[in-house]
Enzyme design. Structure first.
Site, short mmCIF file in Angstrom:
data_model
loop_
_atom_site.label_atom_id
_atom_site.label_comp_id
_atom_site.label_asym_id
_atom_site.label_seq_id
_atom_site.Cartn_x
_atom_site.Cartn_y
_atom_site.Cartn_z
N LYS A 1 -2.23 -14.15 -14.98
CA LYS A 1 -3.39 -14.77 -14.32
C LYS A 1 -4.64 -14.50 -15.15
O LYS A 1 -4.93 -13.35 -15.47
CB LYS A 1 -3.52 -14.15 -12.91
CG LYS A 1 -4.79 -14.53 -12.18
CD LYS A 1 -4.87 -13.91 -10.81
CE LYS A 1 -6.23 -14.16 -10.19
NZ LYS A 1 -6.42 -13.46 -8.91
N ALA B 1 0.84 -1.21 0.00
CA ALA B 1 0.00 0.00 0.00
C ALA B 1 0.87 1.26 0.00
O ALA B 1 0.64 2.19 -0.79
CB ALA B 1 -0.93 0.00 1.21
P1 FAD Z 1 1.83 -4.13 5.44
O1 FAD Z 1 2.43 -4.96 4.39
O2 FAD Z 1 1.58 -4.75 6.78
O3 FAD Z 1 2.79 -2.88 5.64
C1 FAD Z 1 2.70 -2.04 6.77
C2 FAD Z 1 3.85 -1.07 6.77
O4 FAD Z 1 3.68 -0.16 7.84
C3 FAD Z 1 5.21 -1.71 6.95
O5 FAD Z 1 6.16 -1.08 6.13
C4 FAD Z 1 5.52 -1.42 8.42
O6 FAD Z 1 6.91 -1.36 8.65
C5 FAD Z 1 4.88 -0.06 8.57
N1 FAD Z 1 4.55 0.28 9.95
C6 FAD Z 1 3.60 -0.26 10.74
N2 FAD Z 1 3.62 0.34 11.97
C7 FAD Z 1 4.59 1.27 11.92
C8 FAD Z 1 5.10 2.19 12.88
N3 FAD Z 1 4.63 2.27 14.12
N4 FAD Z 1 6.13 2.99 12.49
C9 FAD Z 1 6.65 2.92 11.23
N5 FAD Z 1 6.20 2.08 10.30
C10 FAD Z 1 5.19 1.26 10.65
N6 FAD Z 1 -4.32 -8.86 -1.51
C11 FAD Z 1 -4.50 -9.10 -2.81
O7 FAD Z 1 -4.84 -8.20 -3.58
N7 FAD Z 1 -4.29 -10.36 -3.30
C12 FAD Z 1 -3.99 -11.40 -2.51
O8 FAD Z 1 -3.79 -12.49 -3.00
C13 FAD Z 1 -3.89 -11.18 -1.12
N8 FAD Z 1 -3.64 -12.18 -0.24
C14 FAD Z 1 -3.61 -11.91 1.09
C15 FAD Z 1 -3.50 -12.96 2.02
C16 FAD Z 1 -3.54 -12.69 3.38
C17 FAD Z 1 -3.48 -13.81 4.36
C18 FAD Z 1 -3.62 -11.37 3.84
C19 FAD Z 1 -3.60 -11.06 5.31
C20 FAD Z 1 -3.71 -10.35 2.94
C21 FAD Z 1 -3.75 -10.61 1.58
N9 FAD Z 1 -3.90 -9.58 0.67
C22 FAD Z 1 -4.05 -9.85 -0.66
C23 FAD Z 1 -3.87 -8.21 1.10
C24 FAD Z 1 -2.48 -7.63 0.82
O9 FAD Z 1 -1.51 -8.42 1.44
C25 FAD Z 1 -2.38 -6.22 1.34
O10 FAD Z 1 -3.45 -5.46 0.81
C26 FAD Z 1 -1.10 -5.59 0.92
O11 FAD Z 1 0.00 -6.39 1.23
C27 FAD Z 1 -0.94 -4.26 1.56
O12 FAD Z 1 -0.49 -4.36 2.87
P2 FAD Z 1 -0.14 -3.02 3.60
O13 FAD Z 1 0.88 -2.31 2.82
O14 FAD Z 1 -1.43 -2.32 3.87
O15 FAD Z 1 0.41 -3.50 5.01
#
Ligand code: FAD
Length: 500
Positions: free
Chosen positions: A77, A14
């Site tokens: 895909k 994200a």
């Molecule tokens: P994260 O990857 O968790 O990143 C969070 C970031 O915030 C990290 O960089 C971390 O270091 C930072 N952070 C957190 N707290 C702090 C803090 N206090 N200070 C500084 N930095 C901080 N989506 C799909 O579209 N297709 C799929 O096949 C799919 N499969 C999935 C399977 C599972 C089991 C899950 C749980 C999710 C899946 N998703 C899928 C969703 C997808 O993984 C997420 O939408 C995507 O990875 C985005 O994650 P994110 O960046 O929101 O969070």
């Protein structure tokens, strides 16, 4: 207050998607963008299957598809194969492209149904290019054959999530985004407005900004821990609340199939996402009906090869943030809410969230109308996707476990009940406003899981009498095209081979 500095907190998929997209509005403007991430916390490390609008996301950024796929060990895909969902032993493909094409404004599946009643034996799948190519492990892009008389190929990607984030990081940094390493210790807010003004990292470094994008994953550091926005829990509709992820090799050396597989188990389901160098796998399950150990064992017993990492156990609550844009914070990715990856919609919601943010953003400050429009549109998007996911569980005939008995008989959103009833009457599907899933998507899952069209549409009935030649042509052209396509593995090897 003017927006001169946007701060993105979080560097998972994200955070880096937001950084890459926002970097494009920087060009020629006095706008700073900083991304703060903590290596100590790391990323969720899953999320590897996407849907077709993700292809456009790369195009808008000017990203070369071949370069990106090679960097992210990516594959193509064409849809998702659902195994054991209607009943154990059954399977179907939810494809990305359409079944045939509309005839005089009537959906093809309705015409097909009328033909079946006249004795035509051909399955609906024979009229969908992506399904047929997936079954035969074939792949081509529309540009490769470029003929008006042949149907286009609709596709998305499978990507290694960590490598893709690294790829986007390089892109965003090239376009002026500044990365700051560190973990947030405390957040500051304006004493009167409650707007976030900045935060202090554990290293003591202060970060200030005018507008914040919360991409901190399930933690929701700004949107929830700071602004206490609240969460709408959808566990009663989508009760799975755990996942265990475990990548593996493909021990038999077979080429990656051009589709994701979602196999239903006793209290949840398993994903298989084929990349060039390995398979991504995971088991999503409901802790009310299955222990972590059992979920892990089921996953390990259903892998295509040796695991390449330790199992990664994750917990989640299905639902959405009550507001996605609150004051001067917009939450994207897991910080905004979560629906299980059954239809690979999470990365898509990051994509549409970034698009809406860029469309509504004004550099002269934050206006209430921006937040309310963004929130209203996003709630609709979430709810339409939720209904589609609930359909997969509710439209089952499985009665072999307490989990399936619960989801088969649970109360579902009224909007979904209405959709199913209309389909049963004559096969009509109304695509609501800008909803993501197409008529073919709804038809594929409903029919794939045993919901039959009862009556016949009078319009389709009339068309069926006069369209036999067109319908025959559709089927023939798909068959010809699939026969002449290369295998998916062969295509990847030529088009976007990843380093060994
Ligand atoms: P994260 O990857 O968790 O990143 C969070 C970031 O915030 C990290 O960089 C971390 O270091 C930072 N952070 C957190 N707290 C702090 C803090 N206090 N200070 C500084 N930095 C901080 N989506 C799909 O579209 N297709 C799929 O096949 C799919 N499969 C999935 C399977 C599972 C089991 C899950 C749980 C999710 C899946 N998703 C899928 C969703 C997808 O993984 C997420 O939408 C995507 O990875 C985005 O994650 P994110 O960046 O929101 O969070």
């Amino acid at each position: 207050m003017a927006i001169e500095h946007i701060v993105i907190l979080g560097g998972g998929t994200a955070g880096w998607m937001a950084a890459a997209a926002l970097s494009r509005i920087r060009d020629g403007r006095d706008l700073a963008i900083t991304l703060v991430e903590s290596e100590q916390i790391g990323t969720v490390g899953v999320g590897e299957a996407t849907i077709p609008p993700f292809v456009d996301f790369q195009k808008v950024l000017g990203i070369d598809e071949r370069e990106m796929l090679a960097a992210a060990q990516g594959t193509f895909k064409l849809g998702i194969q659902f195994v054991n969902w209607g009943q154990v032993g059954e399977s179907y493909i939810h494809p990305f492209g359409a079944y045939g094409y509309d005839l005089n404004g009537i959906s093809f599946h309705q015409v097909w149904h009328a033909l079946r009643q006249r004795g035509d034996k051909r399955p609906l799948q024979a009229f969908n290019l992506e399904t047929m190519a997936a079954y035969f492990g074939k792949f081509s892009r529309t540009e490769d054959y470029d003929r008006d008389d042949l149907p286009p190929m609709n596709y998305a990607y499978h990507i290694d999530a960590t490598r893709y984030a690294q790829f986007l990081r390089q892109y965003a940094e090239r376009h002026g985004v500044v990365r700051q390493e560190g973990k947030v210790r405390s957040v500051r807010q304006h004493p009167e407005t409650g707007f976030v003004t900045g935060f202090t990292l554990e290293s003591g470094v202060e970060v200030e900004g005018d507008f914040f994008v919360d991409c901190t994953g399930f933690r929701g550091v700004l949107i929830e821990q700071t602004l206490q926005t609240g969460y709408e829990d959808w566990t009663h509709y989508l009760p799975c609340d755990r996942a265990v992820a475990l990548p593996c090799n493909r021990d038999d050396g077979s080429p990656p199939p051009p589709f994701t597989r979602a196999t239903a188990h006793r209290a949840g389901w398993q994903w298989q996402v084929p990349l060039q160098h390995r398979n991504g796998n995971g088991h999503v399950y409901c802790s009310r009906y299955m222990s972590d150990d059992e979920a892990h064992d089921i996953l390990v017993n259903n892998l295509a090869g040796k695991p390449t990492a330790e199992p990664n156990f994750l917990r989640f609550v299905t639902g959405r943030r009550k507001k996605f844009w609150n004051k001067n914070v917009v939450a994207l990715g897991l910080a905004s809410g979560f629906m299980e990856p059954l239809e690979s919609t999470s990365i898509h919601l990051i994509n549409t969230g970034v698009n809406k943010l860029i469309a509504t953003l004004s550099l002269d400050g934050v206006h209430e109308a921006q937040a309310s429009t963004y929130n209203r549109l996003t709630v609709k998007e979430y709810e339409r996707i939720r209904d589609f996911l609930v359909l997969h569980y509710n439209a089952t005939r499985r009665d072999d476990s307490d989990f399936w008995n619960y989801v088969r008989t649970m109360e579902v959103p009224a909007t979904l009940t209405e959709k199913i009833e209309i389909f049963k009457a004559n096969g009509q599907i109304f695509r609501e406003e800008d909803e993501l899933f197409t008529t073919t998507s709804w038809a594929a899952v409903m029919m794939g899981q045993g919901i039959a069209m009862g009556g016949t549409s009078p319009m389709a009935d009339g068309i069926a009498d006069v369209t036999t030649k067109e319908v025959d042509e559709m089927e023939k052209s798909i068959r010809w095209l699939v026969q002449h396509m290369p295998g998916h593995g062969q295509y990847l090897g030529k088009y976007c081979p990843a380093p060994a």
